[in-house]
Design a protein around this motif. Structure first.
Motif, short mmCIF file in Angstrom:
data_model
loop_
_atom_site.label_atom_id
_atom_site.label_comp_id
_atom_site.label_asym_id
_atom_site.label_seq_id
_atom_site.Cartn_x
_atom_site.Cartn_y
_atom_site.Cartn_z
N GLN A 63 0.82 -1.21 0.00
CA GLN A 63 0.00 0.00 0.00
C GLN A 63 0.86 1.26 0.00
O GLN A 63 0.57 2.21 -0.72
N ALA A 64 1.91 1.27 0.79
CA ALA A 64 2.80 2.44 0.84
C ALA A 64 3.45 2.67 -0.52
O ALA A 64 3.59 3.82 -0.96
N ARG A 65 3.85 1.59 -1.19
CA ARG A 65 4.45 1.72 -2.53
C ARG A 65 3.47 2.37 -3.50
O ARG A 65 3.85 3.18 -4.33
N LYS A 66 2.18 1.99 -3.39
CA LYS A 66 1.16 2.54 -4.29
C LYS A 66 0.91 4.03 -4.00
O LYS A 66 0.73 4.82 -4.92
N GLU A 67 0.88 4.39 -2.71
CA GLU A 67 0.54 5.76 -2.32
C GLU A 67 1.67 6.76 -2.56
O GLU A 67 1.40 7.92 -2.89
N LEU A 68 2.90 6.32 -2.31
CA LEU A 68 4.02 7.26 -2.41
C LEU A 68 4.22 7.70 -3.85
O LEU A 68 4.00 6.93 -4.76
N PRO A 69 4.64 8.90 -4.11
CA PRO A 69 5.05 9.96 -3.19
C PRO A 69 3.92 10.91 -2.77
O PRO A 69 4.14 11.82 -2.00
N TYR A 70 2.72 10.67 -3.27
CA TYR A 70 1.65 11.65 -3.01
C TYR A 70 0.85 11.37 -1.75
O TYR A 70 0.32 12.29 -1.15
N GLY A 71 0.75 10.13 -1.35
CA GLY A 71 0.03 9.76 -0.14
C GLY A 71 1.00 9.23 0.89
O GLY A 71 1.94 8.51 0.56
N MET A 72 0.77 9.58 2.14
CA MET A 72 1.72 9.22 3.19
C MET A 72 1.12 8.32 4.27
O MET A 72 1.85 7.87 5.14
N ARG A 73 -0.18 8.08 4.24
CA ARG A 73 -0.82 7.38 5.36
C ARG A 73 -0.23 5.99 5.59
O ARG A 73 0.14 5.64 6.70
N ALA A 74 -0.12 5.18 4.56
CA ALA A 74 0.42 3.82 4.71
C ALA A 74 1.90 3.87 5.10
O ALA A 74 2.36 3.08 5.94
N VAL A 113 14.06 5.19 2.87
CA VAL A 113 13.02 4.20 2.59
C VAL A 113 11.85 4.88 1.88
O VAL A 113 11.33 4.35 0.90
N MET A 114 11.46 6.05 2.35
CA MET A 114 10.35 6.77 1.72
C MET A 114 10.64 7.05 0.25
O MET A 114 9.79 6.86 -0.61
N HIS A 115 11.87 7.46 -0.04
CA HIS A 115 12.22 7.78 -1.43
C HIS A 115 12.46 6.53 -2.28
O HIS A 115 12.20 6.54 -3.48
N PRO A 140 9.05 3.17 -3.61
CA PRO A 140 8.35 2.97 -4.88
C PRO A 140 9.18 2.20 -5.92
O PRO A 140 8.63 1.59 -6.82
N LYS A 141 10.49 2.20 -5.76
CA LYS A 141 11.37 1.49 -6.71
C LYS A 141 11.64 0.05 -6.30
O LYS A 141 12.23 -0.71 -7.06
N GLU A 192 11.19 -3.54 -6.17
CA GLU A 192 10.44 -4.42 -7.06
C GLU A 192 9.79 -5.60 -6.34
O GLU A 192 8.68 -5.98 -6.66
N ASP A 193 10.49 -6.20 -5.40
CA ASP A 193 10.00 -7.38 -4.71
C ASP A 193 9.73 -7.03 -3.24
O ASP A 193 10.66 -6.93 -2.45
N VAL A 194 8.46 -6.86 -2.89
CA VAL A 194 8.13 -6.44 -1.53
C VAL A 194 8.50 -7.51 -0.49
O VAL A 194 8.68 -7.18 0.67
N ASP A 195 8.66 -8.75 -0.90
CA ASP A 195 9.06 -9.80 0.03
C ASP A 195 10.51 -9.63 0.47
O ASP A 195 10.94 -10.22 1.46
N ARG A 196 11.26 -8.82 -0.25
CA ARG A 196 12.65 -8.54 0.11
C ARG A 196 12.75 -7.31 1.03
O ARG A 196 13.85 -6.91 1.39
N PHE A 197 11.62 -6.75 1.41
CA PHE A 197 11.61 -5.53 2.23
C PHE A 197 12.43 -5.66 3.51
O PHE A 197 13.23 -4.76 3.80
N PRO A 198 12.28 -6.73 4.32
CA PRO A 198 13.07 -6.78 5.57
C PRO A 198 14.58 -6.73 5.33
O PRO A 198 15.29 -6.00 6.01
#
Length: 181
Positions: free
Chosen positions: A12-23, A60-62, A65-66, A68-74
């Protein structure tokens, strides 16, 4: 720990950024303490850990959005934290070297090897930055050795070897009598 709820928050954060910050704000709030604790364990300085945590969250915020694999986030988050902390330590080292170049006195104390405080940062104080990184990522972030190897830029076997050697150094520091047997 990485769970489906956190994964969905990253998506959700990937979808919202950079314009939405809630997630992203929810994600940042959930990750703040783990980022700070990892930085603190590597540095031993609360103020610097707070600064690094803020810097990591901005990166992280910047960069989210780039990703690619959200499972690699940690692992990605741990790598950013480790790299920012290493950069901070390198900058401190350069500043100390400049200071030494202009001064005959050494005002930087090394950790007391007799101190066996249970505080995690104190226990890791005698280790190199790489060793502290590996131990912190394994114990605090509960990453697998393959993820840690990716974060620190070593092979899996080299990462395991450094981890176990670092633990042995800590053990010998805490229990010096056993080293003499």
């Amino acid at each position: 720990m990485w769970d489906s709820e956190q994964r969905e928050l990253v998506v959700q954060a990937r979808k919202e950024l950079p314009y939405g910050m809630r997630a992203f704000e929810s994600l940042a709030a959930g990750q703040y303490s783990s980022i700070r604790y990892l930085a603190l364990s590597m540095l031993g300085d609360r103020d610097a850990a707070d600064t690094i945590t803020q810097d990591v969250l901005m990166r992280v915020m910047h960069g989210l959005p780039k990703l690619e694999d959200v499972d690699r986030f940690p692992a990605w988050l741990a790598r950013i934290t480790t790299n920012v902390t290493r950069s901070h330590l390198a900058k401190e080292r350069r500043e100390r070297e400049k200071y030494y170049a202009f001064s005959e006195e050494q005002v930087w104390d090394s950790p007391d090897p007799e101190q066996s405080d249970a505080d995690f940062g104190v226990m890791l104080a005698g280790l190199s930055v790489l060793e502290r990184s590996i131990v912190s990522l394994k114990i605090l972030q509960d990453l697998e050795f393959n993820q840690i190897a990716e974060v620190v830029g070593l092979g899996i076997s080299a990462t395991k070897m450094r981890y176990y050697r670092a633990l042995e150094k800590v053990r010998l520091r805490i229990e010096p009598d056993e080293a003499q047997e």
